[in-house]
Write a protein that holds these residues in place. Structure first.
Motif, PDB file in Angstrom:
ATOM      1  N   ALA A   1       1.116  -1.250   0.146  1.00  0.00           N
ATOM      2  CA  ALA A   1      -0.263  -0.203   0.159  1.00  0.00           C
ATOM      3  C   ALA A   1       0.250   1.198  -0.115  1.00  0.00           C
ATOM      4  CB  ALA A   1      -0.640  -0.049   0.825  1.00  0.00           C
ATOM      5  N   LEU A   2       2.191   1.152   0.909  1.00  0.00           N
ATOM      6  CA  LEU A   2       2.733   2.705   0.871  1.00  0.00           C
ATOM      7  C   LEU A   2       3.509   2.414  -0.522  1.00  0.00           C
ATOM      8  CD1 LEU A   2       4.813   1.795   3.711  1.00  0.00           C
ATOM      9  CD2 LEU A   2       3.556   3.416   3.714  1.00  0.00           C
ATOM     10  N   ILE A   3       4.313   1.924  -1.253  1.00  0.00           N
ATOM     11  CA  ILE A   3       3.931   1.122  -3.290  1.00  0.00           C
ATOM     12  C   ILE A   3       3.861   2.109  -3.196  1.00  0.00           C
ATOM     13  CG2 ILE A   3       4.943   0.479  -4.681  1.00  0.00           C
ATOM     14  CD1 ILE A   3       6.332  -1.840  -2.635  1.00  0.00           C
ATOM     15  N   GLY A   4       2.304   1.510  -3.541  1.00  0.00           N
ATOM     16  CA  GLY A   4       0.509   1.836  -4.131  1.00  0.00           C
ATOM     17  C   GLY A   4       0.840   3.955  -4.127  1.00  0.00           C
ATOM     18  N   LEU A   5       1.143   4.143  -2.318  1.00  0.00           N
ATOM     19  CA  LEU A   5       0.686   5.343  -2.204  1.00  0.00           C
ATOM     20  C   LEU A   5       2.006   6.804  -2.986  1.00  0.00           C
ATOM     21  CD1 LEU A   5       0.021   5.419   1.516  1.00  0.00           C
ATOM     22  CD2 LEU A   5      -1.357   6.608  -0.381  1.00  0.00           C
ATOM     23  N   VAL A   6       2.993   6.232  -2.428  1.00  0.00           N
ATOM     24  CA  VAL A   6       4.499   6.891  -3.693  1.00  0.00           C
ATOM     25  C   VAL A   6       3.664   6.512  -5.088  1.00  0.00           C
ATOM     26  CG1 VAL A   6       6.249   6.503  -4.467  1.00  0.00           C
ATOM     27  CG2 VAL A   6       6.498   5.952  -1.995  1.00  0.00           C
ATOM     28  N   GLU A   7       2.951   5.945  -5.857  1.00  0.00           N
ATOM     29  CA  GLU A   7       2.996   5.742  -7.370  1.00  0.00           C
ATOM     30  C   GLU A   7       2.018   7.101  -7.657  1.00  0.00           C
ATOM     31  OE1 GLU A   7       3.219   5.627 -10.858  1.00  0.00           O
ATOM     32  OE2 GLU A   7       4.443   4.669 -10.442  1.00  0.00           O
ATOM     33  N   LEU A   8       0.573   6.844  -6.848  1.00  0.00           N
ATOM     34  CA  LEU A   8      -0.091   7.600  -6.743  1.00  0.00           C
ATOM     35  C   LEU A   8       0.024   9.598  -6.820  1.00  0.00           C
ATOM     36  CD1 LEU A   8      -3.223   6.030  -5.678  1.00  0.00           C
ATOM     37  CD2 LEU A   8      -3.181   6.773  -7.019  1.00  0.00           C
ATOM     38  N   LEU A   9       1.142   9.783  -5.672  1.00  0.00           N
ATOM     39  CA  LEU A   9       1.567  11.098  -5.139  1.00  0.00           C
ATOM     40  C   LEU A   9       2.041  11.121  -6.207  1.00  0.00           C
ATOM     41  CD1 LEU A   9       3.013  10.594  -2.319  1.00  0.00           C
ATOM     42  CD2 LEU A   9       0.464  11.243  -2.911  1.00  0.00           C
ATOM     43  N   THR A  10       2.746  10.462  -7.092  1.00  0.00           N
ATOM     44  CA  THR A  10       3.340  10.667  -8.944  1.00  0.00           C
ATOM     45  C   THR A  10       2.821  10.864  -9.574  1.00  0.00           C
ATOM     46  OG1 THR A  10       5.632   9.403  -8.131  1.00  0.00           O
ATOM     47  CG2 THR A  10       5.117   9.794 -10.362  1.00  0.00           C
ATOM     48  N   ALA A  11       1.626  10.621  -9.766  1.00  0.00           N
ATOM     49  CA  ALA A  11       0.608  10.179 -10.789  1.00  0.00           C
ATOM     50  C   ALA A  11       0.022  11.652 -10.272  1.00  0.00           C
ATOM     51  CB  ALA A  11      -0.060   8.976 -11.005  1.00  0.00           C
ATOM     52  N   ILE A  12      -0.368  12.309  -9.437  1.00  0.00           N
ATOM     53  CA  ILE A  12      -1.667  12.930  -9.179  1.00  0.00           C
ATOM     54  C   ILE A  12      -0.765  14.283  -9.289  1.00  0.00           C
ATOM     55  CG2 ILE A  12      -2.569  14.626  -7.246  1.00  0.00           C
ATOM     56  CD1 ILE A  12      -2.988  12.000  -6.147  1.00  0.00           C
ATOM     57  N   GLY A  13       0.832  14.465  -9.015  1.00  0.00           N
ATOM     58  CA  GLY A  13       2.470  15.271  -9.810  1.00  0.00           C
ATOM     59  C   GLY A  13       2.106  16.141 -10.572  1.00  0.00           C
ATOM     60  N   GLY A  14       2.292  14.482 -11.698  1.00  0.00           N
ATOM     61  CA  GLY A  14       2.805  14.958 -13.130  1.00  0.00           C
ATOM     62  C   GLY A  14       1.545  15.466 -13.850  1.00  0.00           C
ATOM     63  N   SER A  15      -0.198  14.899 -13.404  1.00  0.00           N
ATOM     64  CA  SER A  15      -1.483  15.330 -13.488  1.00  0.00           C
ATOM     65  C   SER A  15      -1.475  16.592 -13.586  1.00  0.00           C
ATOM     66  CB  SER A  15      -2.802  14.520 -13.300  1.00  0.00           C
ATOM     67  OG  SER A  15      -3.376  14.366 -13.291  1.00  0.00           O
ATOM     68  N   VAL A  16      -0.927  17.428 -12.168  1.00  0.00           N
ATOM     69  CA  VAL A  16      -1.617  18.696 -11.680  1.00  0.00           C
ATOM     70  C   VAL A  16      -0.661  19.615 -12.940  1.00  0.00           C
ATOM     71  CG1 VAL A  16      -1.009  20.306 -10.134  1.00  0.00           C
ATOM     72  CG2 VAL A  16      -2.481  17.784  -9.520  1.00  0.00           C
ATOM     73  N   ARG A  17       0.807  19.641 -12.561  1.00  0.00           N
ATOM     74  CA  ARG A  17       1.408  19.783 -13.383  1.00  0.00           C
ATOM     75  C   ARG A  17       1.425  19.763 -14.909  1.00  0.00           C
ATOM     76  NH1 ARG A  17       5.806  18.148 -10.059  1.00  0.00           N
ATOM     77  NH2 ARG A  17       5.707  16.065 -11.188  1.00  0.00           N
ATOM     78  N   GLU A  18       0.957  18.892 -15.641  1.00  0.00           N
ATOM     79  CA  GLU A  18       0.338  18.659 -17.050  1.00  0.00           C
ATOM     80  C   GLU A  18      -0.908  19.590 -17.436  1.00  0.00           C
ATOM     81  OE1 GLU A  18       0.082  14.684 -18.435  1.00  0.00           O
ATOM     82  OE2 GLU A  18       2.563  14.870 -18.240  1.00  0.00           O
ATOM     83  N   GLY A  19      -1.928  19.866 -16.242  1.00  0.00           N
ATOM     84  CA  GLY A  19      -3.265  21.003 -15.788  1.00  0.00           C
ATOM     85  C   GLY A  19      -2.964  22.039 -16.237  1.00  0.00           C
ATOM     86  N   GLU A  20      -1.893  22.366 -15.675  1.00  0.00           N
ATOM     87  CA  GLU A  20      -1.154  24.337 -15.474  1.00  0.00           C
ATOM     88  C   GLU A  20      -1.640  24.684 -17.236  1.00  0.00           C
ATOM     89  OE1 GLU A  20       2.754  24.120 -13.998  1.00  0.00           O
ATOM     90  OE2 GLU A  20       1.305  24.143 -11.673  1.00  0.00           O
ATOM     91  N   ARG A  21      -0.995  24.023 -18.215  1.00  0.00           N
ATOM     92  CA  ARG A  21      -0.894  24.594 -19.440  1.00  0.00           C
ATOM     93  C   ARG A  21      -2.712  24.582 -19.458  1.00  0.00           C
ATOM     94  NH1 ARG A  21       2.103  19.752 -22.341  1.00  0.00           N
ATOM     95  NH2 ARG A  21       2.966  20.174 -20.454  1.00  0.00           N
ATOM     96  N   ASP A  22      -3.053  23.978 -19.331  1.00  0.00           N
ATOM     97  CA  ASP A  22      -4.739  23.952 -20.363  1.00  0.00           C
ATOM     98  C   ASP A  22      -5.370  25.415 -18.722  1.00  0.00           C
ATOM     99  OD1 ASP A  22      -4.076  22.576 -21.948  1.00  0.00           O
ATOM    100  OD2 ASP A  22      -4.750  20.260 -20.343  1.00  0.00           O
ATOM    101  N   LEU A  23      -4.846  25.260 -17.809  1.00  0.00           N
ATOM    102  CA  LEU A  23      -6.045  25.989 -16.862  1.00  0.00           C
ATOM    103  C   LEU A  23      -6.840  27.769 -17.691  1.00  0.00           C
ATOM    104  CD1 LEU A  23      -6.986  26.089 -13.952  1.00  0.00           C
ATOM    105  CD2 LEU A  23      -4.518  27.255 -13.020  1.00  0.00           C
TER     106      LEU A  23
END
Length: 769
Positions: A646-668
């Motif tokens: 579950a901890l490893i899954g959390l790390v991957e989720l945090l990574t995916a969320i960070g990438g999604s937020v940064r990529e969404g900045e250009r569409d904001l």
């Protein structure tokens, strides 16, 4: 930029790493905890493997154990075996007597072995008391597992029910021979020859020059003695397998999941660095512009994540070394024994170092991309490749579905290669969690429904012979909690080739057949029909439908295998037919025990006590061993592994969320321009992250269920129990796992997505320029 050399780069690199750590503190913490859990599980697996193998090997070496023990009839001339090729030395022959002993209300079936003094081969290793001398004609030494079962100590007096005889416990000793197991393996009692008053046979041990010649030595011994003179043969491999028991299985589970978690952690670190590189392209270009070389950029990422891995690994090693022996139960015992083994220090260093090197390898592959970032930033494309709305998305918007939902799903599917990589990395820990839950469910099924995993009866009853078979059966069925009493007998049978013996059981009658747990084929109904365990089929290279021949004494027994049963006893080397079939071959056979089936909800312990009281000392009643009893520590192991995954899954989720937020900045800006509120913009990122988690949960479940069944059935086959024992988690549990993954992803994404949606216009402009 010559001034931006190594000295400046080192200071700037440290400042940049510190800034990155402050920004991603949660992700760093999870990486450290996950690494610590992985290394701890691998160290515990190493301890269990050492614990499973070393104690028996140590006893065997110190006792100069015999590689083969052969039980024969009393008149067999066993002296000829000492002259066989390959036989280095012998133990015995010793006269033996089968008996039942009791102390403080506990009973056990034993083999009294007449030994005048400690032998040089197969010598018992005293752990308490002393060896009886000539002044103690009734003094005996108990094998340690038998002493534990009876709670006996030196000085205790053993009675032999049905007789006036008593024996005094003078010592307790370890032995490399098979351990005592109620209803399966009698306990071993070394006694003066004068105490063996009614010998029923004799036993001799053979120590071989080459242990690899065990099968050949058994074959030669049986040929010399004659099949009719041999009762039972046991080998050092069987004794070692019995001694290792469930400890080796626990070690395999820990090792398998530990390695799987290590691979998942490596992928998670690789994904985290790759995502961070995409989000810091401008910062990396600045580092290059001020004089950083590609190697220095790589080292910044590499050393940063190596520090996380090293911290977690060292913490795991220190905690395992300091507190591992205090873990309750078998794991603590294993760590305590492992710490005293010669290879302990090497393993304590090698496992953490190996984990750090593996994480370093995956980190280096991702960091290498950071070193290739050009010093002049490349302008970002106005929209990501494949970012246009698909026809399905446009139709969904035309149906007036919530725009945030449609755009979120579209965002999760856009950039297919990157999205698939994210789903794959998140799928791996979820897949391993599904496998772990399947193992948990299988163990629970052993406890809740033992009849489905080869334990259809709850009690085994043996009589001392004072009551005839009909009286015993009537007494047992007189208890309303007993729904079935199946008479049975078990004899040792020589396999074809005479390289060993197996257990041949006749249980139940054709009128009242024994309720086998079948995994393949059908029940034995007709004459000469039988069912066999997987271990026996493997030993004989047979399969369901074959006819097999074995020898019982000097009588051949030919049986038609019509089914494969789930057989947890004797490593599955059991063939079971009806008592009627065995009587047709040997009319002198009478029931030696009764297997009892109880009503649902009946307490086996209370029924056993009531039947023993009703038998007035003539019945030995004990519960049937459940193979899951030795696997109870596995539940705690599985729970710990699920937490690590579950901890490893959390790390991957945090990574995916960070990438999604940064990529969404250009569409904001565009989203705000068309009138979407910050809440709707937040919902787009939350929906995209939830869709990713949902896809990973579905893929993990779809791949994990068949993989778990294959792994569990493969373990069952290798242990002799046989395939068919795997149980999948309930749909409700799988639904809860998927819901937890999706809802957890949504909750984790909500806060950073909300902050990004409310950023100032200037910040947004700087993100897209």
């Amino acid at each position: 930029m010559a001034f931006g050399g190594a000295a400046f780069g080192g200071a700037a690199g440290r400042r940049w790493a510190q800034s990155d750590l402050r920004t991603h503190r949660g992700e760093a913490l999870f990486l450290v905890l996950a690494t610590a859990g992985i290394v701890a599980s691998l160290l515990l697996a190493t301890a269990l493997f050492g614990y499973a193998t070393n104690p028996w090997q140590r006893i065997f070496t110190q006792a100069r154990g015999a590689h083969v023990w052969i039980h024969t009839v009393p008149f067999a001339d066993t002296r000829k075996l000492a002259r066989l090729d390959g036989v280095e030395s012998v133990a015995g022959p010793y006269r033996t007597e089968s008996a039942t002993v009791a102390v403080r209300g506990s009973r056990a079936s034993v083999e009294l072995r007449g030994v005048l003094r400690p032998p040089s081969v197969g010598r018992p290793l005293l752990t308490a008391g002393h060896w009886p001398d000539a002044t103690e004609p009734d003094g005996v030494v108990l094998e340690s597992s038998l002493a534990r079962a009876l709670l006996a100590e030196p000085g205790d007096t053993l009675t032999l029910p049905g007789t006036a005889r008593t024996l005094t416990v003078e010592g307790i000793a370890d032995s490399a021979e098979p351990r005592y197991s109620p209803g399966e393996q009698p306990g071993l009692v070394w006694a003066p020859p004068s105490a063996v008053r009614a010998p029923g046979g004799q036993v001799i041990g053979l120590r071989l020059g080459d242990p690899g010649d065990t099968d050949y030595a058994v074959q030669r011994a049986v040929t010399v003695l004659g099949a009719g003179a041999v009762g039972e043969v046991s080998t050092w491999q069987q004794a070692r397998a019995a001694a290792q028991g469930d400890n080796r299985l626990l070690g395999q589970v820990l090792g398998l999941f530990g390695l799987g978690a290590l691979i998942a952690a490596g992928f998670a670190v690789h994904g985290a660095i790759a995502t961070r590189i995409r989000g810091h392209l401008r910062d990396l270009s600045v580092l290059k512009a001020i004089g950083f070389t590609p190697g220095q950029v790589v080292r910044v990422f590499l050393l940063q994540h190596l520090a996380y891995a090293l911290l977690g690994s060292v913490a795991a090693a220190v905690l395992t070394e300091a507190l591992g022996s205090r873990i309750p139960g078998r794991l603590g015992d294993a760590v305590g024994v492992w710490q005293g083994l010669p290879g302990h220090t090497l393993a304590l260093l090698a496992v953490p170092v190996g984990a750090v090197l593996f994480i370093g390898l995956t980190t280096g592959l991702a960091a290498w991309r950071a070193g290739r970032v050009p010093p002049v930033p490349v302008p970002r494309p106005a929209a990501p490749a494949g970012g246009g709305l698909t026809g399905l998305a446009r139709r969904a918007l035309g149906l007036r579905l919530p725009a945030a939902l449609v755009l979120g799903c579209h965002k999760a599917c856009a950039g297919r290669g990157r999205s698939l990589a994210t789903v794959a990395r998140l799928t791996l820990p979820l897949l391993l969690i599904v496998v772990a839950l399947s193992a948990w469910t299988t163990i629970d099924r052993f406890h809740s429904s033992p009849e489905r995993v080869g334990v259809p009866t709850a009690l085994t009853v043996r009589s001392d012979g004072a009551l005839d078979a009909s009286a015993v059966r009537a007494l047992l069925l007189d208890d309303h909690r007993v729904t079935g009493a199946y008479p049975g007998v078990e004899v040792a049978a020589l396999v074809p080739g005479q390289t060993g013996t197996i257990a041949l059981r006749g249980v139940g009658t054709r009128a009242e057949p024994y309720p086998y747990t079948l995994a393949e084929g059908r029940t034995a109904r007709g004459p000469d029909e039988a069912v066999a365990g997987q271990g026996l089929l493997d030993l004989l290279h047979a399969r369901v439908g074959d006819w097999v021949r074995m020898t019982v004494g000097d009588r051949p027994q030919i049986l038609h295998i019509v089914g494969r049963s789930i057989e947890p006893q004797n490593a599955g080397r059991v063939v079971t037919t009806s008592l009627d079939t065995l009587r047709e071959n040997d009319p002198r056979l009478f029931p030696a025990f009764y297997e009892l089936r109880l009503r649902p909800g009946a307490d086996p312990q209370r029924v056993a006590a009531a039947l023993a009281a009703a038998g007035r000392g003539h019945l030995d009643v004990h519960p049937v061993d459940n193979p899951a009893d030795g696997l109870s520590p596995l539940r705690g192991v599985v729970a710990g592994l699920i937490a690590v995954l579950a901890l490893i899954g959390l790390v991957e989720l945090l990574t995916a969320i960070g990438g999604s937020v940064r990529e969404g900045e250009r569409d904001l800006l565009a989203l705000k321009a068309i009138g979407m509120s910050p809440r709707q913009i937040t919902a787009i990122t939350v929906t995209a992250t939830s869709c990713t988690a949902l896809a990973a949960a579905l893929a993990g479940t779809a791949l994990g269920l068949p993989l778990a069944r294959r792994l569990i059935d493969a373990q069952g086959s290798s242990s002799g129990i046989g395939a068919g024992i795997a149980q999948s988690p309930s749909p409700a549990l799988l639904l809860a796992l998927g819901a937890a993954a999706v809802l957890g992803a949504a909750a984790l994404a909500a806060l950073p997505a909300s902050r990004a949606a409310r950023r100032r216009l200037a910040d947004t402009l700087s993100a897209v320029t």
